[in-house]
Scaffold this motif. Sequence first.
Motif, short mmCIF file in Angstrom:
data_model
loop_
_atom_site.label_atom_id
_atom_site.label_comp_id
_atom_site.label_asym_id
_atom_site.label_seq_id
_atom_site.Cartn_x
_atom_site.Cartn_y
_atom_site.Cartn_z
N SER A 140 0.82 -1.21 0.00
CA SER A 140 0.00 0.00 0.00
C SER A 140 0.85 1.26 0.00
CB SER A 140 -0.92 -0.02 1.22
OG SER A 140 -0.17 -0.02 2.43
N ILE A 141 2.02 1.23 0.63
CA ILE A 141 2.92 2.39 0.61
C ILE A 141 3.44 2.63 -0.80
CG2 ILE A 141 5.15 3.24 1.44
CD1 ILE A 141 4.56 1.85 4.09
N LEU A 142 3.82 1.55 -1.48
CA LEU A 142 4.35 1.71 -2.84
C LEU A 142 3.27 2.20 -3.81
CD1 LEU A 142 6.57 -1.50 -3.13
CD2 LEU A 142 7.33 0.86 -2.77
N ASN A 143 2.04 1.87 -3.57
CA ASN A 143 0.95 2.28 -4.47
C ASN A 143 0.30 3.62 -4.08
OD1 ASN A 143 1.19 -0.08 -6.03
ND2 ASN A 143 -0.10 -1.22 -4.58
N ASP A 144 0.80 4.25 -3.04
CA ASP A 144 0.24 5.53 -2.58
C ASP A 144 0.95 6.66 -3.31
OD1 ASP A 144 -0.89 7.63 -1.29
OD2 ASP A 144 -0.67 6.78 0.73
N SER A 145 0.20 7.44 -4.05
CA SER A 145 0.79 8.56 -4.81
C SER A 145 1.23 9.69 -3.89
CB SER A 145 -0.23 9.08 -5.82
OG SER A 145 -1.41 9.52 -5.17
N ILE A 146 0.59 9.84 -2.72
CA ILE A 146 0.97 10.92 -1.80
C ILE A 146 2.36 10.64 -1.23
CG2 ILE A 146 0.35 12.09 0.35
CD1 ILE A 146 -2.55 11.45 -0.25
N VAL A 147 2.64 9.40 -0.91
CA VAL A 147 3.95 9.06 -0.37
C VAL A 147 5.04 9.26 -1.42
CG1 VAL A 147 5.33 7.18 0.61
CG2 VAL A 147 2.93 7.44 1.25
N LYS A 148 4.75 8.98 -2.68
CA LYS A 148 5.75 9.15 -3.73
C LYS A 148 6.14 10.62 -3.90
CE LYS A 148 4.17 5.13 -6.38
NZ LYS A 148 3.62 4.64 -7.67
N ASN A 149 5.21 11.52 -3.67
CA ASN A 149 5.49 12.95 -3.86
C ASN A 149 5.89 13.64 -2.56
OD1 ASN A 149 4.72 12.68 -6.58
ND2 ASN A 149 2.55 13.02 -6.06
N ASP A 150 5.97 12.92 -1.46
CA ASP A 150 6.33 13.53 -0.18
C ASP A 150 7.82 13.34 0.08
OD1 ASP A 150 6.37 14.64 2.30
OD2 ASP A 150 5.24 13.05 3.30
N PRO A 151 8.60 14.44 0.18
CA PRO A 151 10.05 14.27 0.41
C PRO A 151 10.36 13.71 1.79
CG PRO A 151 9.43 16.59 0.45
CD PRO A 151 8.23 15.83 -0.01
N GLU A 152 9.50 13.93 2.80
CA GLU A 152 9.75 13.40 4.14
C GLU A 152 9.59 11.89 4.21
OE1 GLU A 152 7.12 15.46 6.70
OE2 GLU A 152 8.31 17.32 6.72
N SER A 153 8.92 11.31 3.23
CA SER A 153 8.71 9.86 3.21
C SER A 153 9.66 9.14 2.27
CB SER A 153 7.26 9.55 2.80
OG SER A 153 6.33 10.16 3.67
#
Length: 630
Positions: free
Chosen positions: A360-373
Amino acid sequence: GGAAASGMPARRKNRKAEPFVGAAGSLAFHTRSGAAATTDAGSITLQAQRTLHRFCQSFVSRCYGPVMKSLKNEFRRDSVRLEEDDKAIFFRIVWFFFQWWRTYRLEGGGKVAETDDKSAVGQLIFTMDVFTFNLVFTSTDICYDRKKHPDLMQTVALYQEMMQLLRAMYHSQDSTEHVMALGLMDRIFYGPDPIDRLPKLLGRWAPGTYTREYLCDLVELCHTTVSLLETNATHCLEDEGADNSNSKKKGSKANQNSDAIARMNAVAAEFDFPSYFARKIVSPQVVFMYTQLLSQYKTNVPRISDNVVAFFVRLSKVEVSKAVEDDADGEGAEGGEIKLKTSTLEPMLYNIQTIMVLGSILNDSIVKNDPESASLLSFATVVIRHYARAAEENPMIHVESLLKHLSAHRFCEKVTNMYVTDELRMLVERDALLDGMREEEQQEAAEQDDDQEEPIDIGVSVNARRTAAIEAMQAPAPMSDDEGEVEFGVDDTVDIVGAKERIEEKAKKIKVSNKTLTEEEKLKQEERRKKMAELAQKRKEQADVEKAKEGGESGEKEGGEEGSAEENPESPSKRKLGEGEEESAEGENTEREAPQDDAPQDDAPKTKRIKRAAKQDDSDSEDEDMFGAA
């Protein structure tokens, strides 16, 4: 809603489906700014925060030390003025000022004066002693046993803040604070009876029982403790003798302090940190707990996600078993040995819960665009890649991810090495060794067949020797004239005279190759030959004695009792009875009961020869006396 309207009791929620309780009241300290329950307010809220900040500064610098000393004395004496909830209130006050001091230092940065910073640390140290730690540790056990979960959450929150302050004291530039930190660590972790409660707190966590804030405090506590122990262990191993060399230049008091520091560093250097982490901290239950917290990555502050990732990375680097060193040809140390790979605890992450969260982390677009993650995204990518590679080599991992494994270390070693264990390796090595020994024996047998004309079986040759010896003892020997004269002409008895010679003649006919016999087998065969020869000699002596007795009885019956007494007063039979030969006497008594009419009448010359032979052989040794008399 329908169940409540119809009057039916509400269905109980599954604890695994809802791992946390009280999710609505999330604190801002453990929650992202957008997901916190309290949002940033206007100027009035900021003014109130500044006022509270000034009050905390004034209270810590002027009142914190005396107030805390007085309260600790009341707890130490177990005063009657204390009420039931006073300990929880005391823990909350200390936790509040500890957390304020930590956030004040981190967020204030260079704006805080150095004198104020030192003053705050100095006053907070009043509650950084062994008594306060013991009070906190005892409260964790009592609250858990009595199922007081809110009090336990507050106690663990204070425990986490105390470990944060202990780490700050360890890295402090003030030598006094550093020495105090070493003393506390020696008592908590390195002493003969450590009072550390972290492994117990990790093992006691259960889904659907505690809040997410409690789990965040527990994860931060674990991260702080593990990093502090690892740093101290590394420092003690690298600079073990540096303090002793520098302390000689100072005074006596400094020498005493340096000796105490050196002793604590030596004890810390002996502490096995990898074993502490792998055996006491890591377990399938702890991995499941961290996975449940990681599933809240949208709500967690980035600091919490980083602590979870750091724990999983440290777990993946723990080695369970090392690989077997290979030769230059790429084979094991021996031809039949099975090569084992270096196994780590990373397969503990190959469970269905962790794989689903990372997916689910790999498929989350918000995490991909978040530099803190970024660190979280990188970790998820690496673990999924490693899982895919392991599944290609061992497809059973897909099934293993659905099961629980009580022995995590053994499971990781089996999965990495395709279920090849030490027992199986030992069996394979034993079979390979036996095969090698058989090949060597076959080669030696082939070489011996080339040297010999006829191959001889050792077992058959030994049996042939035994059969020949038995036949030689039982077969009658050809009698000569001299032998007949000595043996009184008795032809119907079994003659074993010359049995030893016949055994040796038949044994010579059997050809045995000494090359195929070991030294031990040769010695055994020699012992068997000696025993057979002794047995043949004994049987020969017994036969001669019996024949001599028969001849003597016939002579005495013919001559009469009076003549025998005059010519030979001491007969051989009487000497035998006098010497204690009980067996011969019994034989004579049995023969005397026979009638005397059957005795032959024409053996007078033979009787005279027997008497003359007895007189001549009286001067022989005791061993040959019986045969001479006969």
